[in-house]
Design an enzyme around this catalytic site. Structure first.
Site, short mmCIF file in Angstrom:
data_model
loop_
_atom_site.label_atom_id
_atom_site.label_comp_id
_atom_site.label_asym_id
_atom_site.label_seq_id
_atom_site.Cartn_x
_atom_site.Cartn_y
_atom_site.Cartn_z
N TYR A 302 0.78 -1.07 0.17
CA TYR A 302 0.08 -0.07 0.05
C TYR A 302 0.91 1.24 0.04
CZ TYR A 302 -3.52 -3.30 2.02
OH TYR A 302 -4.20 -4.25 2.53
N CYS A 341 14.21 -11.91 -2.41
CA CYS A 341 14.63 -11.71 -3.67
C CYS A 341 13.70 -10.86 -4.71
CB CYS A 341 15.20 -12.81 -4.55
SG CYS A 341 16.50 -13.91 -3.68
#
Ligand SMILES: *Cc1c(COP(=O)(O)O)cnc(C)c1O
Length: 417
Positions: A302, A341
């Site tokens: 968000y 990652c």
């Protein structure tokens, strides 16, 4: 906090019982004139010990899946004190909710109502239903958490609501007798509530002309929490705006529900992390921690702000004001990132903080709501531990997952076809 990190390890969510209880009490006091059943939103932070704490203080539960209802039941909350919302309830979930004696089913569409009515009739069981209405107000929050605009998937709009009651308001088993709203989260001003409830009152008058009496109103949740100091209205501020609209209905015997999650849990929890490495890339300074978006998704998902500060052994200075633009000497801009990652794996970008070093313990504030409940196992990261602090007593309320836990369900392969 250092002792907790030493014994429980990191990443760990740490909750405060006193803060959970205090937030619930403040809402209850603020809304006392309409005496609502305060149904804590399980999805904001659903650990059984958190639910038990709030249930012991008189809370009901707001659930959005049968799994959450099971959690509530396991925490000792009777189904009759639970309300159940969600746009995609499966048949087995509806049946289980009806059989369990759910307090209120919040209905989100015509198709869903017909399904609920069918399932209730098959079982010859009466279930109380509320129609989730969509008052088409802009809660001025992130578009992912804005749920009361006309174009969202939630509820039905006001024109359809009247027709809905005309069509289904007299079902024998699925008793459609209430209205439900939940317009978004977090909502940092009172105006969207006032606008939504003014429209709701107009709808109630129209329904009365059709001979339909509304017996309950579920006002939903969405009350803000202070991610930054003094960002959010208080429970009393919200109540002051909402109560004048609701008191006349209370006088007519309408029953009220509230569904707060964030306003109770967010500031009752911090996330403890450890800095593994620091690294400079060009102008940027990175602190790479032992968890990131896998433990706390909100910054990445968000773009949310969470205040972060090191927990230092010597009585280090901790600012009393939490803000995104700290102007203090000795700070420098750093990115607080996780080990995954994924470039989106960050908790803060260019954040002014004291220079960090390997081994530093960090506290991520206001992490109690939508922290653990949105945590993931991405990159085979076991879920964090959870700890509850009650005065001097510190309890591990969810042990840290192990990699063994992660592969457990994959060890045995079953031939299906
Ligand atoms: C998520 C949700 C809530 C809780 O919202 P908060 O912002 O955490 O108070 C309440 N009601 C429904 C239907 C929800 O989906």
């Amino acid at each position: 906090m250092r002792e907790i990190a030493r014994t429980a390890g990191t990443p760990t969510f740490v909750y405060s019982r006193a803060t959970l209880e205090g937030h619930l009490d403040r809402l209850r006091e603020a809304f006392a004139p309409i005496d609502p059943l305060i149904c804590y939103s399980v999805k904001s932070c659903g650990n059984l010990s958190v639910l038990r704490t709030l249930a012991a203080r008189g809370a009901g539960m707001d659930v959005v899946s049968i799994g959450e209802l099971q959690r509530a039941l396991e925490a000792g909350v009777p189904a009759s004190r639970c309300v159940y919302a969600g746009v995609g309830k499966r048949d087995d979930e509806i049946a289980a909710a009806i059989d369990g004696g759910i307090g209120l089913l919040n209905v989100e569409s015509e198709a869903e109502f017909e399904n609920i009515a069918r399932i209730a009739a098959e079982r010859e069981k009466v279930v109380r239903c509320a129609l989730r209405i969509n008052p088409d107000v802009d809660p001025k929050t992130h578009r992912y958490t804005s749920t009361g605009k006309k174009e969202t998937k939630f509820g039905v709009d006001l024109e359809r609501a009247r027709r809905f009651f005309q069509l289904y308001g007299r079902d024998r088993f699925a008793k459609l007798e209430g209205l439900h709203l939940h317009i978004g989260s977090p909502i940092y001003t009172v105006e969207p509530y006032v606008e939504a409830l003014t429209k709701t009152c107009a709808l109630i008058e129209e329904l009365a002309k059709d001979g339909i009496e509304i017996r309950s109103i579920d006002l939903g949740g969405g009350f803000g929490a202070d991610y930054e100091t003094a960002q959010s209205p208080s429970a009393r501020d919200y109540a002051a705006a909402i109560l004048p609209l609701m008191l006349p209905l209370k006088a007519r015997g309408v029953e009220f529900f509230l569904e707060p999650g964030r306003s109770i849990a967010a500031n009752a929890g911090v996330l403890l992390l450890r800095v593994l490495y620091t690294k400079d890339s060009g102008e940027k300074h990175f602190a790479i921690c032992d968890a990131g978006m896998n433990a706390l998704l909100r910054p990445s998902h968000y773009g949310s702000f969470h205040f972060i500060w090191p927990v230092r052994p010597q009585a280090g200075f901790v600012p009393t004001q939490r803000s995104s633009n700290m102007a203090m000497e000795g700070l420098r801009a750093q990115d607080i990132v996780g080990p995954l990652c994924e470039s989106g794996d960050f908790l803060a970008v260019d954040r002014a903080m004291p220079p960090l070093a390997r081994g530093d313990l960090l506290a991520v504030f206001t992490a109690g709501a939508y922290g653990m409940s949105m945590a993931s196992r991405y990159n085979s990261s076991p879920l964090p531990a959870e700890v509850l602090v009650s005065g001097n007593r510190v309890e591990l309320i969810r042990r840290r997952e192990t990699v063994d836990d992660l592969v457990e369900h994959e060890r045995n392969v079953t031939v299906l076809l």
